[in-house]
Design an enzyme around this catalytic site. Structure first.
Site, mmCIF file in Angstrom:
data_model
loop_
_atom_site.group_PDB
_atom_site.id
_atom_site.type_symbol
_atom_site.label_atom_id
_atom_site.label_comp_id
_atom_site.label_asym_id
_atom_site.label_seq_id
_atom_site.Cartn_x
_atom_site.Cartn_y
_atom_site.Cartn_z
ATOM 1 N N GLU A 20 -13.249 -16.245 45.036
ATOM 2 C CA GLU A 20 -13.103 -17.297 45.976
ATOM 3 C C GLU A 20 -13.003 -16.516 47.315
ATOM 4 O OE1 GLU A 20 -9.264 -19.566 45.476
ATOM 5 O OE2 GLU A 20 -9.641 -20.661 47.042
ATOM 6 N N ASP B 252 -2.420 -23.755 53.954
ATOM 7 C CA ASP B 252 -2.102 -22.152 53.792
ATOM 8 C C ASP B 252 -0.652 -21.871 54.415
ATOM 9 O OD1 ASP B 252 -4.174 -20.998 52.464
ATOM 10 O OD2 ASP B 252 -5.681 -21.708 54.206
#
Lengths: 284, 434
Positions: free
Chosen positions: A56, A67
């Site tokens: 990924e 995040d």
């Protein structure tokens, strides 16, 4: 004219092979451009050699709301180093060549960079580069009409997320819209290592399967081999990001950082390989 | 509870709902091609719950009465309408050719229009049974308003503020702490409002079961753009009634500053379906569009997605968000509410940049001519009103009525203004009478 039913999912095919071997996949995340583009390619290939099953690759973005601090810092550094969205295509190409197409490479991107590139143009270029598809953390199927059309047209996987807060109706909607796998966010929160992966993860995987998903991979919080083994018992794939990125955020010489990355990847790969042959007690 | 009549007919209309086909009653998630919900799936359940609760509340007389009581007894609504003839003289032309009226949101409790939205959402929080609110703030106005409402209703409150802004607005940080809020400086990215919103969204994703994100403007994922407009539409409804009482007709022009766009949408809304009324939104032109240091999304941006909504956005060729700049922290944001993007593309409202210099000139002019110190944000609207008034005079108009939303007071800006005009070090020279 391709339709959803006639497209063979690159990632789904790989996950099905691994399931037949009785194990979960290790999905490893790194952002392109950290610490710079050439070294990020080196790092991803190191991860491939050390045993990740699916790659990924993150597109660094100025406003990564899903995040935690580790990936934020890496993305910030990647942008400061002059990384462009198109650089992700070169990395994807490198993975396809290096692995002889054995390791599917998915791109993880917040939506605006893709929108700005042009949704169909991005899908086209990603397919040409040998990419498997796209993970979209801030795009829900309800807003994805253009991406669904483009991914169908170019034969790409589209990985949407589900969360512990998703209703059964939304699990069905998301399972139906996804191709490759459904990304189950194990806990409520952002990316980053956690001492304990939510107990809700196992239930979420079961509920998502019941809602019609063929493959479900679990992300958020996994950082060690034992955690990977624990999640690998019930999920089709274990997604690890922040813990891998952290090995590269060190001040150590680059070669040492690559070694650390390789070691952790190996440990995680061992974890998923032994998940279903050891007891949960031994794994935790 | 004592039977409380709504403050005014305006408030009943404020909370009355959804008549098909009127621009003023457009409901989300989309405003034309703008708006939507570009957020992580983890937030969708909370947004659905919020939308359901908000629609129920609008139809619930006890909610409306409670909000009306707070507006009247706590905020001090209705806010006055003040004509400013000495300021309007500076447009030029024959005396009275251009009349300017200010809607005095600066006189609300906490010093700006922000309190209207905050009280509405805080009452919703109580209905949803949540105990904690989080908010973002730039200049500190929305943070102060949120900390105020949290104190009033006994809610835990955390305010995210860019580290850069906590330094620029140290007094507002102290105000929020006095009110019992925790202020968290954000040390990543550009360390300003945009990054404070990112951090608030991360907190919300993590704590969504107990926490409400009390978003401060008409941006963000649905239902925020629609809901925040509903809580601010009282500004325009009151102003419309006051104009009819005072001048016997609607204004020719309504002017407001546009950061996220909540004060502008609040006052525009009552006039959106009146073709005779021209609507002007003034963005921060900063040091000028050509300098690249501005927050003029319509002149210098392009459609894109940020913080949950599709709208006009300052971005580079890769879709990375570009930093914005303005002398006014409240307008210093790289995107704008989706309803404004829609009104812009429809041609219903006109959006123009006003530079730092123009805004500060208008700021000083209002101080000197009327004894009112405006927020620097609102000074952009004042500068814009002067510009519109001057072109009306140039076109030979003799009966222009301009309504300006004075969205906030300038107490928080005294330090900025003192530096700008050299009032502290050079008080004896430089700043002579004009």
């Amino acid at each position: 004219m391709s339709t959803m039913t006639t497209i063979t999912s690159p990632t789904g095919t790989r996950l099905a092979e691994l399931r037949a071997q009785g194990r979960a996949a290790l999905v490893g995340y790194l952002p392109v451009g950290f610490p710079d583009v050439p070294r990020s390619i080196e790092a991803v290939l190191t991860m491939v050699d050390a045993g990740v099953d699916v790659v990924e690759v993150g597109v660094p973005y100025t406003d990564p709301v899903m995040d935690g601090p580790v990936i934020q810092r890496a993305a910030e550094a990647a942008l400061a180093a002059g990384t462009h969205v198109r650089d992700v295509l070169g990395l994807v190409e490198a993975v396809a060549e290096h692995s002889g197409g054995r390791v599917p490479a998915l791109v993880m991107s917040y939506w605006n960079p893709v929108l700005r590139y042009g949704v169909d143009a991005f899908a086209r270029d990603l397919a040409v580069a040998g990419g498997a598809g796209l993970i979209t953390p801030d795009l829900i199927p309800d807003e994805a009409r253009e991406w669904i059309a483009a991914s169908d047209a170019h034969g790409l996987d589209r990985v949407f997320l589900v969360a512990p807060s998703s209703t059964p109706e939304r699990l069905r909607l998301t399972a139906r819209a996804s191709r490759g796998f459904v990304y189950a966010a194990s806990t409520m929160g952002v990316t980053g290592a956690r001492g304990k992966v939510g107990e809700r993860a196992e239930k979420l995987v079961a509920d998502t399967r019941a809602a019609g998903a063929e493959h479900v991979c679990v992300g958020l919080g996994v950082s060690t081999g034992p955690q990977a083994a624990e999640v690998g018992r019930f999920a089709d794939g274990v997604i690890v990001g922040s813990a891998l990125v952290k090995t590269l955020l060190d001040d150590a010489p680059w070669a040492d950082r690559l070694d650390a990355l390789g070691r952790l990847t190996g440990e995680l790969a061992d974890g998923v390989r032994h998940a279903r042959t050891t007891t949960p007690e031994a794994a935790s | 509870m004592p039977s409380s009549e709504p403050v005014s007919e305006a408030l009943s209309q404020t909370l009355a709902h959804q008549v098909l086909g009127r621009l003023a009653d457009q409901s989300g998630p989309y405003f034309g091609e703008f708006g939507g919900r570009y957020v992580p799936e983890a937030l969708i359940a909370a947004l659905d719950e919020l939308e359901t609760e908000y629609r129920k509340a609008l139809g619930d007389p006890s909610f409306r009465d409670e909000l009306a009581r707070l507006h009247r007894e706590y905020t001090g609504r209705p806010s006055p309408l003040t004509e400013v003839p000495r300021f309007a003289e500076h447009v030029g032309g024959a005396p009275g050719a251009v009349r300017i009226f200010l809607k005095r949101e600066d006189l609300n409790h906490t010093g700006s229009h922000k309190i209207n939205n905050v009280l509405g959402q805080a009452l919703l929080v109580r209905r949803m049974g949540k105990t904690r609110v989080i908010a973002e703030t730039g200049a500190g106005q929305h943070g102060v308003a949120t900390a105020t409402a949290a104190a009033l209703l006994g809610l835990e409150c955390v305010v995210y503020m860019g580290e850069e802004d906590t330094r620029r607005q140290a007094l507002n940080v102290a105000r929020m702490r006095l009110l019992g809020a925790e202020v968290v400086p954000v040390t990543i990215g550009t360390r300003t409002l945009k990054d404070a919103i990112n951090e608030a969204l991360r907190d919300w994703v993590t704590n969504v079961e107990t926490t409400h994100y009390l978003l401060g403007t008409v941006t963000g994922p649905h239902p925020f753009p629609e809901m925040v407009r509903e809580f601010h539409r009282i500004i325009g409804e009151e102003a419309r009634e006051q104009m009819l009482e005072r001048v016997g007709r609607l204004p020719d022009v309504v002017a407001a500053c546009v950061g996220g766009g909540s004060n502008a949408l609040g006052i525009f809304n009552a006039f959106l379906d009146e073709e005779s009324v021209a609507l002007y939104g003034f963005e921060a032109g900063g040091e000028g569009i050509e300098s690249g240091r501005h927050a003029a999304r319509f002149s210098g941006g392009a459609p894109g997605v940020l913080h949950g909504a599709r709208s006009y956005l300052l971005q580079d060729a890769d879709g990375q968000t570009l930093p914005s700049h303005s002398v006014s922290a409240g307008l210093d944001y790289p995107s704008v509410g989706p309803a404004h993007a829609w009104l812009h593309d429809l041609g219903r409202a006109t959006y123009e940049p006003v530079t730092d210099v123009e805004a500060m000139e208008a700021f000083r002019l209002l101080c000197r001519t009327e004894g009112i110190i405006p927020a620097i944000e609102s000074a952009h609207a004042l500068a814009g009103a002067l510009r519109v008034g001057r072109s009306a005079v140039a076109e030979g108009r003799t009966d222009q009525v301009i309504l300006v939303n004075l969205s906030g007071r300038g107490d928080k800006d005294v330090a900025t203004a003192a530096t700008w005009f050299g009032l502290i070090d050079d008080a004896a020279q430089g700043e002579g009478d004009q």
